[in-house]
Design an enzyme around this catalytic site. Structure first.
Site, PDB file in Angstrom:
ATOM      1  N   CYS A 261      98.314  25.935  64.951  1.00 58.61           N
ATOM      2  CA  CYS A 261      99.757  25.850  65.201  1.00 58.61           C
ATOM      3  C   CYS A 261     100.153  25.607  66.654  1.00 58.61           C
ATOM      4  O   CYS A 261     100.794  24.590  66.957  1.00 58.61           O
ATOM      5  CB  CYS A 261     100.437  27.108  64.670  1.00 58.61           C
ATOM      6  SG  CYS A 261     100.389  27.174  62.867  1.00 58.61           S
TER       7      CYS A 261
HETATM    8  C1  UDX Z   1     100.601  24.300  56.849  1.00 59.97           C
HETATM    9  C2  UDX Z   1     101.060  23.245  57.812  1.00 59.97           C
HETATM   10  O1  UDX Z   1      99.968  22.452  58.095  1.00 59.97           O
HETATM   11  C3  UDX Z   1     101.560  23.824  59.099  1.00 59.97           C
HETATM   12  O2  UDX Z   1     102.163  22.817  59.876  1.00 59.97           O
HETATM   13  C4  UDX Z   1     102.627  24.792  58.835  1.00 59.97           C
HETATM   14  O3  UDX Z   1     102.995  25.419  60.013  1.00 59.97           O
HETATM   15  C5  UDX Z   1     102.173  25.745  57.839  1.00 59.97           C
HETATM   16  O4  UDX Z   1     101.669  25.177  56.646  1.00 59.97           O
HETATM   17  P1  UDX Z   1      98.356  25.588  56.617  1.00 59.97           P
HETATM   18  O5  UDX Z   1      98.857  26.419  55.485  1.00 59.97           O
HETATM   19  O6  UDX Z   1      97.484  26.223  57.590  1.00 59.97           O
HETATM   20  O7  UDX Z   1      99.550  24.951  57.456  1.00 59.97           O
HETATM   21  O8  UDX Z   1      97.736  24.222  55.994  1.00 59.97           O
HETATM   22  P2  UDX Z   1      96.398  24.015  55.229  1.00 59.97           P
HETATM   23  O9  UDX Z   1      95.579  25.265  55.306  1.00 59.97           O
HETATM   24  O10 UDX Z   1      95.881  22.713  55.669  1.00 59.97           O
HETATM   25  O11 UDX Z   1      96.861  23.905  53.678  1.00 59.97           O
HETATM   26  C6  UDX Z   1      97.529  22.821  53.178  1.00 59.97           C
HETATM   27  C7  UDX Z   1      97.261  22.791  51.657  1.00 59.97           C
HETATM   28  O12 UDX Z   1      98.033  21.710  51.092  1.00 59.97           O
HETATM   29  C8  UDX Z   1      95.797  22.532  51.311  1.00 59.97           C
HETATM   30  O13 UDX Z   1      95.363  23.494  50.384  1.00 59.97           O
HETATM   31  C9  UDX Z   1      95.827  21.143  50.655  1.00 59.97           C
HETATM   32  O14 UDX Z   1      94.868  20.993  49.619  1.00 59.97           O
HETATM   33  C10 UDX Z   1      97.242  21.096  50.108  1.00 59.97           C
HETATM   34  N1  UDX Z   1      97.769  19.742  49.858  1.00 59.97           N
HETATM   35  C11 UDX Z   1      97.668  18.806  50.823  1.00 59.97           C
HETATM   36  C12 UDX Z   1      98.386  19.465  48.623  1.00 59.97           C
HETATM   37  O15 UDX Z   1      98.459  20.303  47.759  1.00 59.97           O
HETATM   38  N2  UDX Z   1      98.912  18.218  48.402  1.00 59.97           N
HETATM   39  C13 UDX Z   1      98.820  17.243  49.332  1.00 59.97           C
HETATM   40  O16 UDX Z   1      99.292  16.132  49.065  1.00 59.97           O
HETATM   41  C14 UDX Z   1      98.156  17.537  50.567  1.00 59.97           C
HETATM   42  C1  UDX Z   2     100.844  31.299  65.953  1.00 60.20           C
HETATM   43  C2  UDX Z   2     102.154  32.046  66.177  1.00 60.20           C
HETATM   44  O1  UDX Z   2     101.884  33.277  66.811  1.00 60.20           O
HETATM   45  C3  UDX Z   2     102.829  32.294  64.820  1.00 60.20           C
HETATM   46  O2  UDX Z   2     104.086  32.930  64.991  1.00 60.20           O
HETATM   47  C4  UDX Z   2     103.052  30.958  64.113  1.00 60.20           C
HETATM   48  O3  UDX Z   2     103.612  31.105  62.869  1.00 60.20           O
HETATM   49  C5  UDX Z   2     101.755  30.235  63.976  1.00 60.20           C
HETATM   50  O4  UDX Z   2     101.133  30.084  65.233  1.00 60.20           O
HETATM   51  P1  UDX Z   2      98.399  31.883  65.191  1.00 60.20           P
HETATM   52  O5  UDX Z   2      98.103  30.423  65.196  1.00 60.20           O
HETATM   53  O6  UDX Z   2      97.880  32.695  64.084  1.00 60.20           O
HETATM   54  O7  UDX Z   2      99.996  32.113  65.235  1.00 60.20           O
HETATM   55  O8  UDX Z   2      97.791  32.425  66.563  1.00 60.20           O
HETATM   56  P2  UDX Z   2      98.269  33.444  67.714  1.00 60.20           P
HETATM   57  O9  UDX Z   2      97.969  34.833  67.314  1.00 60.20           O
HETATM   58  O10 UDX Z   2      99.612  33.094  68.158  1.00 60.20           O
HETATM   59  O11 UDX Z   2      97.214  33.005  68.847  1.00 60.20           O
HETATM   60  C6  UDX Z   2      97.204  31.665  69.247  1.00 60.20           C
HETATM   61  C7  UDX Z   2      96.164  31.442  70.336  1.00 60.20           C
HETATM   62  O12 UDX Z   2      96.618  32.001  71.558  1.00 60.20           O
HETATM   63  C8  UDX Z   2      94.798  32.053  70.045  1.00 60.20           C
HETATM   64  O13 UDX Z   2      93.801  31.139  70.418  1.00 60.20           O
HETATM   65  C9  UDX Z   2      94.760  33.274  70.968  1.00 60.20           C
HETATM   66  O14 UDX Z   2      93.444  33.575  71.375  1.00 60.20           O
HETATM   67  C10 UDX Z   2      95.583  32.791  72.165  1.00 60.20           C
HETATM   68  N1  UDX Z   2      96.248  33.867  72.916  1.00 60.20           N
HETATM   69  C11 UDX Z   2      97.160  34.669  72.281  1.00 60.20           C
HETATM   70  C12 UDX Z   2      95.941  34.020  74.285  1.00 60.20           C
HETATM   71  O15 UDX Z   2      95.133  33.296  74.848  1.00 60.20           O
HETATM   72  N2  UDX Z   2      96.583  35.013  74.982  1.00 60.20           N
HETATM   73  C13 UDX Z   2      97.506  35.846  74.391  1.00 60.20           C
HETATM   74  O16 UDX Z   2      98.039  36.734  75.074  1.00 60.20           O
HETATM   75  C14 UDX Z   2      97.807  35.668  72.990  1.00 60.20           C
END
Ligand code: UDX
Ligand code: UDX
Length: 416
Positions: A261
């Site tokens: 993200c």
């Molecule tokens: C997704 C988005 O990528 C991210 O930008 C958003 O913030 C949160 O939702 P994530 O849940 O981590 O993130 O995505 P991912 O783990 O890649 O899962 C996407 C799912 O969609 C997969 O299971 C994939 O198989 C499915 N998919 C993809 C469908 O069902 N239909 C499609 O056409 C493409």
């Molecule tokens: C993030 C946002 O926190 C969440 O709200 C959103 O919905 C999705 O993206 P996530 O991707 O799970 O969540 O990771 P996060 O816990 O935010 O950490 C992101 C990265 O920042 C990690 O690589 C972590 O190691 C790094 N980080 C975090 C630092 O280097 N320093 C910090 O103080 C906190």
């Protein structure tokens, strides 16, 4: 209510089990039949999330790849992957695919339904890309169906907790009726609700993640300065964080932010700004600093050993502790550089090694002990168990502040 969720990834699966826990009837759609079978049979899930397996065993969710199962839903959430390339251009194929399929469903749908986007999208994408695709159903947004932008803010590893205890519920609505439906759906959750328009909700998501990224790059920049001055960055962060205008969270200096993200949403926002003729210098610098920060451990290690022919051990490849996710993990960049410089790389991680070795077959899967026996050790993820290891006599480059590692013969903190 009857809820359908398109996409059984981190966000889609967590949202599905939580809405089922809140008492809603949930249908989960995905193109990946294998993933669906694992979920339907309540087998060990392909992703690790605290409490997810247990909650899945507790609730009932219907799974299918057939979009017709979503007919007569009150709300259909779109949670498909929206990755973005290095220039921040969103890969929108999955969104377009899902919207096309939902338009077919809308043709058959008698009742009112809200289509709610939960995947991260660029500013204006819900209005400019998705609504025209949904209107191919012959129905008009605001009349035949409703539209919302329902951003999620869950942190991986603690997704269930964050879903059930959100800091806020943002509802971007096409019209009042759409927003009312989504507010009713979230009634089971105790959190302030902010109702706004679609593009503001999109921007709240992108700006929130970009602000977190900025805070991390800020403390890393301070850290890089402190290291030159012999000041402990973590003491500085503690003093700063006592001011509630600053706060303690997200001031852990180190090798930078990774995950699916923060890096991506920052790139999406930078590219979105450029598209409207604005040059986002600050955001660009946040991203650039994050890229160079990840290279610092290698630069530091070169001061102590010759990389060519050396064996370097990596402790931690997950992008952060508590998850098996390696997407945009800083360890990826570091392993790439070490391998390119002719080092042999061994890696250990309690959860994420399978995905990492699949991505990097040249990296050797190792135990903690084998990593500790390498010519030098790099700490790249702050897993709790690394706080117990014996670092005496070792060369350690610490990218995530593991205090015990200071007992090493040679200890270098990345920015402290
Ligand atoms: C997704 C988005 O990528 C991210 O930008 C958003 O913030 C949160 O939702 P994530 O849940 O981590 O993130 O995505 P991912 O783990 O890649 O899962 C996407 C799912 O969609 C997969 O299971 C994939 O198989 C499915 N998919 C993809 C469908 O069902 N239909 C499609 O056409 C493409
Ligand atoms: C993030 C946002 O926190 C969440 O709200 C959103 O919905 C999705 O993206 P996530 O991707 O799970 O969540 O990771 P996060 O816990 O935010 O950490 C992101 C990265 O920042 C990690 O690589 C972590 O190691 C790094 N980080 C975090 C630092 O280097 N320093 C910090 O103080 C906190």
């Amino acid at each position: 209510m009857k809820i359908s969720v398109i996409g059984a990834g981190y966000v889609g699966l967590i949202s599905s089990v939580c809405f089922a826990k809140l008492g809603h009837d949930v249908v989960l759609i995905d193109i990946d039949e294998e993933k669906l079978a694992v979920i339907a049979n309540k087998e060990v899930l392909p992703i690790y999330e605290e409490g997810l397996q247990e909650l899945l065993e507790e609730v009932h969710i219907e799974t299918s790849s057939d979009y017709d199962k979503t007919i007569e839903s009150d709300v259909i959430f779109i949670c498909v992957g929206t990755t973005a390339d290095e220039n921040g251009a969103i890969f929108s194929e999955y969104l377009i695919n899902a919207a096309g399929k939902i338009a077919e469903v809308l043709k058959k749908q008698r009742g009112y339904c809200v289509i709610a986007v939960k995947s991260t999208v660029g500013p204006g994408m819900t209005e400019n890309l998705l609504i025209p695709l949904l209107e191919k159903s012959g129905k008009k947004a605001g009349k035949g169906f409703g539209v919302c932008m329902s951003p999620e803010f869950l942190q991986e590893g603690r997704g269930i907790y964050h879903f059930m205890n959100p800091s806020r519920i943002i509802i971007g609505e096409y019209d009042r009726k759409s927003g009312d439906t989504l507010e009713r759906l979230h009634q089971g959750l105790k959190a302030p609700v902010m109702r706004t328009n679609l593009r503001t909700a999109e921007m709240i998501k992108l700006a929130s993640n970009s602000f977190l990224a900025t805070k991390i790059s800020f403390i890393n920049e301070i850290g890089n300065i402190c290291k030159q001055l012999g000041i402990d960055t973590y003491d500085v962060a503690r003093g700063m964080g006592m001011d509630d205008r600053i706060g303690h969270k997200f001031l852990n200096a180190g090798i930078g932010f990774g995950g699916s993200c923060l890096p991506k949403d920052l790139r999406i926002l930078i590219s979105g700004a450029r598209e409207v003729g604005y040059q986002p210098d600050l955001l660009q610098d946040v991203s650039t600093l994050n890229e160079t920060q990840a290279l610092k451990p290698v630069e530091l290690l070169k001061k102590h050993i010759t990389l060519k022919g050396a064996t370097v051990g990596i402790l931690g490849v997950a992008f952060k502790p508590g998850t098996d996710d390696i997407r945009d993990s800083r360890a990826i960049k570091i392993a790439e550089v070490l391998l390119a410089r002719g080092a042999t790389v061994k890696a250990y991680d309690p959860l994420a090694l399978d995905y990492f070795i699949k991505t990097f077959p040249k990296v050797t899967r190792a135990t903690r002990e084998e990593v500790m026996d390498c010519d030098a050790v790099m700490i790249l993820t702050e897993w709790e168990e690394f706080k117990e290891l014996d670092y005496r006599g070792k060369i350690v480059i610490d990218g995530r502040r593991i205090e015990k590692a200071r007992e090493a013969r040679i200890y270098e903190g990345v920015c402290w």
